[in-house]
Design a protein around this motif. Structure first.
Motif, PDB file in Angstrom:
ATOM      1  N   PHE A 148       0.832  -1.206   0.000  1.00 36.16           N
ATOM      2  CA  PHE A 148       0.000   0.000   0.000  1.00 36.16           C
ATOM      3  C   PHE A 148       0.866   1.256   0.000  1.00 36.16           C
ATOM      4  O   PHE A 148       0.566   2.230  -0.710  1.00 36.16           O
ATOM      5  N   VAL A 149       1.938   1.250   0.763  1.00 37.21           N
ATOM      6  CA  VAL A 149       2.838   2.391   0.767  1.00 37.21           C
ATOM      7  C   VAL A 149       3.404   2.621  -0.620  1.00 37.21           C
ATOM      8  O   VAL A 149       3.493   3.767  -1.094  1.00 37.21           O
ATOM      9  N   ARG A 150       3.741   1.538  -1.308  1.00 37.19           N
ATOM     10  CA  ARG A 150       4.283   1.691  -2.669  1.00 37.19           C
ATOM     11  C   ARG A 150       3.226   2.251  -3.618  1.00 37.19           C
ATOM     12  O   ARG A 150       3.524   3.119  -4.456  1.00 37.19           O
ATOM     13  N   LEU A 151       1.972   1.772  -3.495  1.00 41.41           N
ATOM     14  CA  LEU A 151       0.887   2.300  -4.326  1.00 41.41           C
ATOM     15  C   LEU A 151       0.664   3.787  -4.064  1.00 41.41           C
ATOM     16  O   LEU A 151       0.481   4.582  -4.992  1.00 41.41           O
ATOM     17  N   LEU A 152       0.656   4.160  -2.800  1.00 39.33           N
ATOM     18  CA  LEU A 152       0.408   5.553  -2.437  1.00 39.33           C
ATOM     19  C   LEU A 152       1.569   6.444  -2.848  1.00 39.33           C
ATOM     20  O   LEU A 152       1.373   7.571  -3.324  1.00 39.33           O
ATOM     21  N   ASP A 153       2.774   5.938  -2.707  1.00 38.27           N
ATOM     22  CA  ASP A 153       3.962   6.693  -3.091  1.00 38.27           C
ATOM     23  C   ASP A 153       3.995   6.929  -4.595  1.00 38.27           C
ATOM     24  O   ASP A 153       4.434   7.976  -5.072  1.00 38.27           O
ATOM     25  N   GLY A 154       3.510   5.946  -5.360  1.00 37.52           N
ATOM     26  CA  GLY A 154       3.559   6.057  -6.813  1.00 37.52           C
ATOM     27  C   GLY A 154       2.367   6.743  -7.451  1.00 37.52           C
ATOM     28  O   GLY A 154       2.392   7.056  -8.643  1.00 37.52           O
TER      29      GLY A 154
ATOM     30  N   LEU B  88       4.229  11.063   2.129  1.00 40.36           N
ATOM     31  CA  LEU B  88       4.776  10.543   0.873  1.00 40.36           C
ATOM     32  C   LEU B  88       4.685  11.540  -0.285  1.00 40.36           C
ATOM     33  O   LEU B  88       4.916  11.176  -1.436  1.00 40.36           O
ATOM     34  N   ASP B  89       4.315  12.785   0.019  1.00 40.71           N
ATOM     35  CA  ASP B  89       4.256  13.850  -0.998  1.00 40.71           C
ATOM     36  C   ASP B  89       3.219  13.585  -2.080  1.00 40.71           C
ATOM     37  O   ASP B  89       3.424  13.937  -3.245  1.00 40.71           O
ATOM     38  N   THR B  90       2.119  12.962  -1.702  1.00 42.92           N
ATOM     39  CA  THR B  90       1.035  12.658  -2.639  1.00 42.92           C
ATOM     40  C   THR B  90      -0.176  13.522  -2.304  1.00 42.92           C
ATOM     41  O   THR B  90      -0.652  13.512  -1.161  1.00 42.92           O
ATOM     42  N   HIS B  91      -0.688  14.243  -3.280  1.00 44.99           N
ATOM     43  CA  HIS B  91      -1.857  15.096  -3.057  1.00 44.99           C
ATOM     44  C   HIS B  91      -3.067  14.237  -2.695  1.00 44.99           C
ATOM     45  O   HIS B  91      -3.320  13.202  -3.318  1.00 44.99           O
ATOM     46  N   CYS B  92      -3.822  14.684  -1.667  1.00 42.01           N
ATOM     47  CA  CYS B  92      -4.936  13.895  -1.142  1.00 42.01           C
ATOM     48  C   CYS B  92      -6.264  14.615  -1.351  1.00 42.01           C
ATOM     49  O   CYS B  92      -6.390  15.811  -1.062  1.00 42.01           O
TER      50      CYS B  92
END
Length: 361
Positions: free
Chosen positions: A263-269, A287-291
């Motif tokens: 899940f961390v990899r999915l969210l990071d990517g 993880l610098d992903t816009h939410c």
């Protein structure tokens, strides 16, 4: 010193492993899994991936109504505490497991420490809000991840509050690099970094309301980019019940629930994430992903103020707008500490118990 740590749901497994590692270096820890999330994909895999020791106890409470689940935990955890006689009990977050264990502990001589104290959404229609408020008010040690959490508790007249930073930041720093090295979830699903939207929908307020779920799914299905949806079993049942499953399956990439590292990899990517999870909002920030949050309020208001998270509820037009507008993120502030929250928490438990030398007793 003997410490009983209580976990029962995925986010708590993630929060617990940094604290458990420090505790086991210095003291005797008894890890209790309430069984609130009881399928292998939703619980056991997290213990394996995070190298958390197998829990000494599994209370096996399973699913049920709020009252049924809480009542079973109170009964079974009460018997456990009487048998183990811990010096301290550590609870995490805002689940039924948290509240039930807190109520039991408050009626014993054990000291109660609440990790992730002081969070408030100010929406008491959310069961989690009631759980976190009540837990805070019976706890002896309150570990607030943010300054706002500290202020919330001061306004409520709660004492022994400590700004520790967020233990999930401890976890994510470790998991991000490990996931990048070992996770194969992107390759297995033919995904590329930055070319998909990740979606998670599991809160009862969304899944149990046909209109809200239809609006959310409608917006996600109409996106012109790939939407990856690790689907919660309860959400799949609701899609079937409301006649939405066929369209969702034809429009999105549905995958089974994944382990923490995947899940961390999915969210990071992901290019961005649409979620109704509290924990994912914060993980996205780390993880610098816009939410884009599928709720009308959040306990993580700092992420909103910082411009890294936006609330859209179940408004179909707002969801579409926020998932298609260009991402322009401001400079990210330091909101949740420096990644050493677990060490601070164990130090504070020791000080509270008068055991700063790391020895038992």
């Amino acid at each position: 010193m003997k410490v009983v740590s209580v976990v029962g749901a995925r986010p708590q497994f993630v929060k617990a492993f940094p604290v458990s590692r420090v505790l086991r270096e210095r003291h005797e820890e008894v890890l209790v899994h309430t069984g609130q999330h009881y399928s292998e994909s939703m619980s056991d895999v997290f213990f394996e991936e995070l190298d958390i020791p197998t829990p000494e106890y599994n209370l096996g409470v399973g699913s049920g109504t709020q009252g049924e689940q809480t009542g079973r935990i109170v009964t079974r955890f009460g018997e456990l505490v009487e048998r183990e006689e811990p010096d301290a009990v550590v609870v995490y977050g805002d689940t039924n497991s948290t509240l039930a264990s807190a109520v039991v502990t408050a009626k014993t001589d054990a000291r109660l420490a609440h990790v992730e104290a002081g969070l408030r959404s100010y929406n008491r229609e959310m069961p989690e809000e009631v759980n976190r408020e009540l837990t805070d008010h019976v706890s002896d040690l309150l570990f607030a991840p943010t300054r706002r959490g500290v202020e919330n508790l001061r306004k409520e007249g709660v004492g022994n509050v400590h700004l520790t930073g967020d233990v999930m930041y401890d976890a994510i720093r470790w998991a991000r690099s490990r996931a990048a090295e070992h996770s194969t979830v992107l390759a297995a699903n033919d995904l590329a970094d930055g070319e998909y939207v990740l979606a998670t929908v599991h809160r009862a307020g969304n899944t149990d309301d046909p209109d809200r779920l239809a609006a959310i799914m409608g917006a996600l299905c109409e996106l012109d980019r790939e939407v990856v949806f690790p689907i919660h079993p309860r959400t799949m049942e609701c899609l079937d019940e409301y006649g939405l499953r066929e369209r969702v399956e034809s429009s999105m990439t549905l995958i089974d629930p994944v382990g923490y590292l995947d899940f961390v990899r999915l969210l990071d990517g992901a290019e961005r994430v649409a979620t109704d999870s509290g924990g994912v909002q914060k993980e996205a920030f780390f993880l610098d992903t816009h939410c884009v949050t599928l709720r009308e309020e959040t306990e993580w208001v700092e992420t909103i103020d910082a411009g890294w998270n936006v609330l859209v509820g179940a408004d179909r037009e707002a969801i579409t707008r926020e998932l298609t507008a260009p991402v322009s993120l401001p400079e990210k502030p330091e909101l949740y500490g420096d990644g050493d929250a677990a060490e601070r928490m164990v130090d504070l438990i020791e000080r509270d118990a008068g055991s700063t030398d790391g020895s038992d007793g």
